[in-house]
Motif scaffolding. Structure first.
Motif, PDB file in Angstrom:
ATOM      1  N   ASP A   1     -12.611   2.179  31.784  1.00 45.38           N
ATOM      2  CA  ASP A   1     -12.305   2.203  33.213  1.00 45.38           C
ATOM      3  C   ASP A   1     -12.185   0.779  33.734  1.00 45.38           C
ATOM      4  N   THR A   2     -11.228   0.071  33.204  1.00 44.24           N
ATOM      5  CA  THR A   2     -10.916  -1.282  33.655  1.00 44.24           C
ATOM      6  C   THR A   2      -9.437  -1.528  33.424  1.00 44.24           C
ATOM      7  N   PRO A   3      -8.757  -2.184  34.330  1.00 43.40           N
ATOM      8  CA  PRO A   3      -7.310  -2.417  34.134  1.00 43.40           C
ATOM      9  C   PRO A   3      -7.010  -3.477  33.085  1.00 43.40           C
ATOM     10  N   TRP A   4      -8.034  -4.161  32.587  1.00 44.64           N
ATOM     11  CA  TRP A   4      -7.817  -5.257  31.662  1.00 44.64           C
ATOM     12  C   TRP A   4      -7.659  -4.796  30.217  1.00 44.64           C
ATOM     13  N   ILE A   5      -8.041  -3.567  29.918  1.00 42.06           N
ATOM     14  CA  ILE A   5      -8.029  -3.117  28.524  1.00 42.06           C
ATOM     15  C   ILE A   5      -7.286  -1.793  28.396  1.00 42.06           C
ATOM     16  N   ASP A   6      -6.248  -1.801  27.621  1.00 42.52           N
ATOM     17  CA  ASP A   6      -5.554  -0.596  27.138  1.00 42.52           C
ATOM     18  C   ASP A   6      -5.171  -0.920  25.702  1.00 42.52           C
ATOM     19  N   LEU A   7      -6.099  -0.673  24.795  1.00 37.24           N
ATOM     20  CA  LEU A   7      -6.030  -1.189  23.428  1.00 37.24           C
ATOM     21  C   LEU A   7      -5.620  -0.093  22.451  1.00 37.24           C
ATOM     22  N   LYS A   8      -4.726  -0.457  21.556  1.00 33.06           N
ATOM     23  CA  LYS A   8      -4.345   0.436  20.460  1.00 33.06           C
ATOM     24  C   LYS A   8      -4.285  -0.371  19.172  1.00 33.06           C
ATOM     25  N   ALA A   9      -4.939   0.136  18.139  1.00 30.86           N
ATOM     26  CA  ALA A   9      -4.964  -0.533  16.835  1.00 30.86           C
ATOM     27  C   ALA A   9      -4.631   0.486  15.755  1.00 30.86           C
ATOM     28  N   THR A  10      -3.723   0.104  14.862  1.00 24.84           N
ATOM     29  CA  THR A  10      -3.299   0.985  13.761  1.00 24.84           C
ATOM     30  C   THR A  10      -3.484   0.268  12.431  1.00 24.84           C
ATOM     31  N   LEU A  11      -4.092   0.952  11.498  1.00 21.28           N
ATOM     32  CA  LEU A  11      -4.248   0.474  10.124  1.00 21.28           C
ATOM     33  C   LEU A  11      -3.734   1.567   9.210  1.00 21.28           C
ATOM     34  N   GLY A  12      -2.822   1.209   8.307  1.00 22.50           N
ATOM     35  CA  GLY A  12      -2.278   2.262   7.458  1.00 22.50           C
ATOM     36  C   GLY A  12      -1.601   1.742   6.214  1.00 22.50           C
ATOM     37  N   LYS A  13      -1.361   2.670   5.303  1.00 25.59           N
ATOM     38  CA  LYS A  13      -0.644   2.377   4.064  1.00 25.59           C
ATOM     39  C   LYS A  13       0.425   3.436   3.838  1.00 25.59           C
ATOM     40  N   GLY A  14       1.575   2.971   3.366  1.00 26.67           N
ATOM     41  CA  GLY A  14       2.640   3.884   2.982  1.00 26.67           C
ATOM     42  C   GLY A  14       3.014   3.667   1.532  1.00 26.67           C
ATOM     43  N   HIS A  15       3.003   4.726   0.740  1.00 22.21           N
ATOM     44  CA  HIS A  15       3.312   4.643  -0.686  1.00 22.21           C
ATOM     45  C   HIS A  15       4.574   5.460  -0.965  1.00 22.21           C
ATOM     46  N   THR A  16       5.497   4.892  -1.713  1.00 16.40           N
ATOM     47  CA  THR A  16       6.687   5.615  -2.177  1.00 16.40           C
ATOM     48  C   THR A  16       6.871   5.325  -3.659  1.00 16.40           C
ATOM     49  N   ASN A  17       6.828   6.355  -4.470  1.00 18.53           N
ATOM     50  CA  ASN A  17       7.072   6.230  -5.906  1.00 18.53           C
ATOM     51  C   ASN A  17       8.343   6.991  -6.259  1.00 18.53           C
ATOM     52  N   ASN A  18       9.247   6.299  -6.942  1.00 17.45           N
ATOM     53  CA  ASN A  18      10.503   6.899  -7.380  1.00 17.45           C
ATOM     54  C   ASN A  18      10.569   6.803  -8.902  1.00 17.45           C
ATOM     55  N   ASP A  19      10.493   7.940  -9.557  1.00 15.86           N
ATOM     56  CA  ASP A  19      10.436   8.002 -11.022  1.00 15.86           C
ATOM     57  C   ASP A  19      11.771   8.525 -11.538  1.00 15.86           C
ATOM     58  N   GLU A  20      12.466   7.700 -12.360  1.00 14.97           N
ATOM     59  CA  GLU A  20      13.784   8.080 -12.863  1.00 14.97           C
ATOM     60  C   GLU A  20      13.819   7.989 -14.388  1.00 14.97           C
ATOM     61  N   THR A  21      14.443   8.980 -14.989  1.00 12.70           N
ATOM     62  CA  THR A  21      14.638   9.010 -16.438  1.00 12.70           C
ATOM     63  C   THR A  21      16.102   9.296 -16.734  1.00 12.70           C
ATOM     64  N   THR A  22      16.706   8.480 -17.609  1.00 11.36           N
ATOM     65  CA  THR A  22      18.057   8.750 -18.109  1.00 11.36           C
ATOM     66  C   THR A  22      17.922   9.197 -19.559  1.00 11.36           C
ATOM     67  N   PRO A  23      18.028  10.493 -19.825  1.00 13.83           N
ATOM     68  CA  PRO A  23      17.843  10.971 -21.197  1.00 13.83           C
ATOM     69  C   PRO A  23      18.935  10.465 -22.127  1.00 13.83           C
ATOM     70  N   PHE A  24      18.577  10.273 -23.355  1.00 13.96           N
ATOM     71  CA  PHE A  24      19.547   9.876 -24.369  1.00 13.96           C
ATOM     72  C   PHE A  24      20.648  10.930 -24.466  1.00 13.96           C
ATOM     73  N   GLY A  25      21.868  10.451 -24.565  1.00 13.03           N
ATOM     74  CA  GLY A  25      23.002  11.359 -24.670  1.00 13.03           C
ATOM     75  C   GLY A  25      23.726  11.569 -23.360  1.00 13.03           C
ATOM     76  N   TRP A  26      23.135  11.099 -22.234  1.00 15.38           N
ATOM     77  CA  TRP A  26      23.818  11.255 -20.954  1.00 15.38           C
ATOM     78  C   TRP A  26      24.750  10.074 -20.729  1.00 15.38           C
ATOM     79  N   PRO A  27      26.050  10.303 -20.605  1.00 16.32           N
ATOM     80  CA  PRO A  27      26.984   9.207 -20.310  1.00 16.32           C
ATOM     81  C   PRO A  27      26.849   8.773 -18.867  1.00 16.32           C
ATOM     82  N   ARG A  28      27.541   7.689 -18.513  1.00  9.01           N
ATOM     83  CA  ARG A  28      27.405   7.128 -17.178  1.00  9.01           C
ATOM     84  C   ARG A  28      28.329   7.767 -16.154  1.00  9.01           C
TER      85      ARG A  28
END
Length: 739
Positions: free
Chosen positions: A294-321
């Motif tokens: 209840d004071t006009p001097w403080i309107d505080l927001k704090a965010t702490l976070g982590k974002g993870h993205t894993n992209n797993d790709e396999t090109t099997p033998f025998g597959w042409p381009r």
């Protein structure tokens, strides 16, 4: 400052409680000892929350998300002016384009305050189910709190809370949703449980599952290997120790099973790079604290976070381009095959010895976000108000790429591109005073960024062996200024905004090499001087965004219950030090390329009793000036017109129809040094939807997308090329069960 979605988008219950909001938001509670009887107010009046009257900010609300039932976060934003979608109809091929800026480093994407951007060659995507979201805010142009790299703008997505779904007086609730789309035989289901067991705790869990076959195009031909198998989770917990303090934890997880996909999922050159088995695994964890004493001097927001993205790709033998239907005894990765034919031997025995075995690529991206901001109201008078916004930000983006082959002999002859591994760390501080005097609103701002790029893993090893710099320091200061004047108080406003932004050169540019960085192979094409600092090799790419516009708000047009919101914005963007204009001649480097963009954006909303209409229009032109030639900006979309008309009758019925026309555009057909162009055709799309809710516990929806079964191309997501063909007609059926 960019507006806070969580604060701006209120819970949209159709029933209003005329009592102290004990069960809706502890921040507003004033008396917890006496609760008045509930009064239900049925209203068909539509309140528009989309348009910010002085900034280029548009918010897609939960009501709109429920009405349109978008299949992706990209579909949810198609009618926002200045925004288009690049790439292909698959989620792994889509990227946001804001005012012609389409690179992953030019448009920031955040989920519950955590940045989600990642870089991968010929692939894009923002992996979050719209079913989990209550609002999406689109900021066009740089905002002081957006951070470096937001030359085009920022996408802010906010997940749901229990308070958004609970009816007045309700402590526990749940919803089940089942959907089917006939275009690709897509089955989707979603289960949500939410509760406010006590006033101090708000909890929600959402599970979503989507399964489909290949997407059918407008010519009734399937888009090969475009099926979807994905699962999403959202767990969100909010705790209110006091009426002024809130802690919120959100965990968002997205999993896409390993399926056959095109390696290039964003452009018309898709088959030239072959096919892969690809799996996506994403996790976003966010912890947010808001403190409003209840004071006009403080309107505080704090965010702490982590974002993870894993992209797993396999090109099997025998597959042409080029195509999976092509046969060949010794086909393997095309880069290896080419190297063997040119440098070793072209015999079948040599190919078999070096090529047999699968190829593996694992991309791991991790973003760490710390964002602290406080708004203080320094003085509040009748004619004069003074406030100030201060913020501190920290962002660390880790990128790790591992390339391996089942057959170790493949390493000796591999001549292909190996993506860079490294980190980018940004520390920033900003300050933005606000002065309101009579009808004037003046908001200057200054921001300081310090950026460090560091090579890691095999990239670091290669740089060390070549005695080249592996750590880069950049310091940048940017300024902003907003001025608005109410010509007619609370009705007619004219405004102007100026904002600077910059984009550091990516690690791909700093440490690029086609010679590989495995088995001790050094980097020979990096522009970094041997043994010296790389700080001055590239200049940062900078942009200046200038806007002027007018907005008009009238809640009683013609003295009738007609709500009108209208806004027109003209913008000019100048971008200098284009990174792709870097060149070296006789030992001297230059980076003199520049771009100019000019554009118009219109947003309009009209509501009368149970009817509403929306219209938006955007047009962008631009020129690229290189040292030796000049040509159009090839990443800008065509002129776009969006029209929507709908009605809502009580709580039982609502219906809508929308029209979208996209004009022709110039796209790139060949890369430097010879820039050549072709014309992409215009197209028109019609969508429609209807909802029937016989009671508060049951609702049915039917949504038609691309009802004309139009065959059209999306914009290319790689250097302004032609994109893939969009999805054809799709009829979706949705059933909702609510407790």
């Amino acid at each position: 400052m960019a507006s806070n979605v969580q604060e701006k988008v209120a819970a949209e219950n159709k029933t209003q409680q005329l009592a102290p909001p004990k069960d809706s938001s502890p921040h507003d509670a004033t008396d917890k000892t006496a609760v008045l009887p509930e009064v239900k107010v049925n209203s068909s009046r539509i309140k528009d929350k989309r348009i910010n009257k002085t900034q280029s900010i548009t918010t897609v609300t939960s009501e709109e998300l429920d009405r349109t039932q978008p299949s992706s976060i990209f579909d949810a934003l198609r009618d926002v002016p200045g925004v288009s979608i690049d790439g292909g109809p698959r989620l792994t091929g889509m990227s946001f384009n804001i005012r012609g800026f389409s690179d992953n480093e030019d448009v920031a994407v955040k989920v519950d305050g955590v940045q989600k951007n990642f870089e991968k060659y010929r692939m894009s995507g923002t992996f979050v189910e719209p079913e989990l979201l209550k609002a999406i805010e689109v900021q066009r142009g740089p905002q002081i709190a957006s951070g470096s790299g937001s030359l085009g703008g920022t996408i802010l997505a906010t997940t749901k809370d229990a308070a958004d779904l609970l009816a007045p007086g309700q402590r526990y609730g749940g919803k089940a949703k089942f959907g089917y789309g006939n275009n690709n035989d897509e089955y989707s289901r979603s289960y949500i449980g939410y509760a406010r067991p006590i006033d101090q705790v708000d909890i929600l869990y959402n599970y979503s599952n989507r399964q489909s076959n290949d997407i059918m195009q407008g010519d009734n031909e399937p888009l090969p290997y475009s099926s979807v198998q994905s699962v999403s989770h959202l767990l969100k917990l909010s705790i209110f120790p006091t009426d002024t303090l809130q802690f919120t934890t959100s965990i968002v997880k997205y999993e896409q099973g390993k399926t056959i996909q095109l390696y290039d999922s964003i452009s018309e050159f898709n088959t030239q790079f072959g096919y892969v088995l690809r799996a996506i695994d994403e996790l976003t964890i966010s912890e947010t604290m808001t403190f409003k004493p209840d004071t006009p001097w403080i309107d505080l927001k704090a965010t702490l976070g982590k974002g993870h993205t894993n992209n797993d790709e396999t090109t099997p033998f025998g597959w042409p381009r080029n195509t999976l239907s092509q046969s060949g005894t010794y086909y393997c990765d095309g880069f290896i095959r080419r190297r063997i034919n040119n440098n070793v031997a072209s015999t079948a025995a040599a190919s078999a010895a070096n090529c047999r075995g699968d190829r593996y690529e694992l991309y791991e991206f991790e973003n760490t976000t710390v964002d602290i901001a406080n708004t203080a109201k320094l003085y509040q008078g009748d004619d004069l108000k003074i406030g100030i916004l201060k913020g501190l930000q920290y962002l660390k983006q880790d990128r790790s790429v591992a390339l391996d082959f089942e057959n170790p002999a493949s390493l000796a002859v591999y001549a292909g591109y190996i993506p860079v591994s490294g980190t980018k760390t940004t520390r920033a501080a900003y300050i933005q005073p606000r002065l309101e005097w009579k009808g004037w609103n003046i908001v200057p701002g200054i921001r300081e960024d310090r950026v460090i790029l560091e090579a890691t893993d095999d990239t670091l090893k290669g740089l060390e062996q070549a005695n080249q710099a592996n750590r880069i320091h950049l310091n940048e200061r940017t300024y902003s200024l907003g001025i608005a004047y109410d010509v007619i108080p609370k009705r007619l406003t004219v405004f102007s905004n100026y904002g600077q932004a910059f984009r550091p050169p990516s690690m791909e540019y700093q440490y690029f090499s086609n010679n590989g960085r495995i088995s001790g192979v050094p980097i020979s094409t990096s522009p970094c001087p041997p043994g010296a600092s790389c700080d001055d090799t590239y200049k940062v790419q900078r942009s200046e965004n200038t806007e002027v516009g007018v907005s008009y708000l009238n809640p009683n047009l013609f003295d009738q219950q007609i709500q009108l919101t209208s806004k027109a914005t003209f913008f000019h963007i100048h971008t200098s030090n284009l990174i792709n204009s870097w060149q070296m001649a006789n030992g001297v480097t230059s980076q003199n390329g520049k771009e100019t963009r000019n554009g118009w954006e219109f947003e309009n909303s009209l509501a009368y009793k149970y009817l509403y209409a929306r219209a938006s229009y955007s047009r962008i032109t631009g020129t690229v000036t290189m040292p030796t030639q000049e040509f159009p900006v090839y990443t800008i979309p065509g002129r776009t017109l969006n029209l929507s008309l709908g009605m809502r009758i009580g709580d039982q019925w609502d219906a809508n129809i929308s029209y979208r026309k996209v004009g022709e555009r110039q796209y790139l057909t060949s890369i430097p040094p010879a820039y050549t162009f072709a014309t992409q055709d215009n197209y028109e799309l019609f969508n429609a939807g209807i909802r029937w809710a016989p009671n508060r516990n049951l609702a049915f929806r039917v949504i038609g997308e691309n009802l004309g079964n139009k065959l059209y191309y999306l914009d290319g997501g790689f250097a302004g090329t032609l994109g893939l063909v969009g999805a054809g007609r799709n009829i979706k059926f949705v059933t909702e069960l609510t407790y």
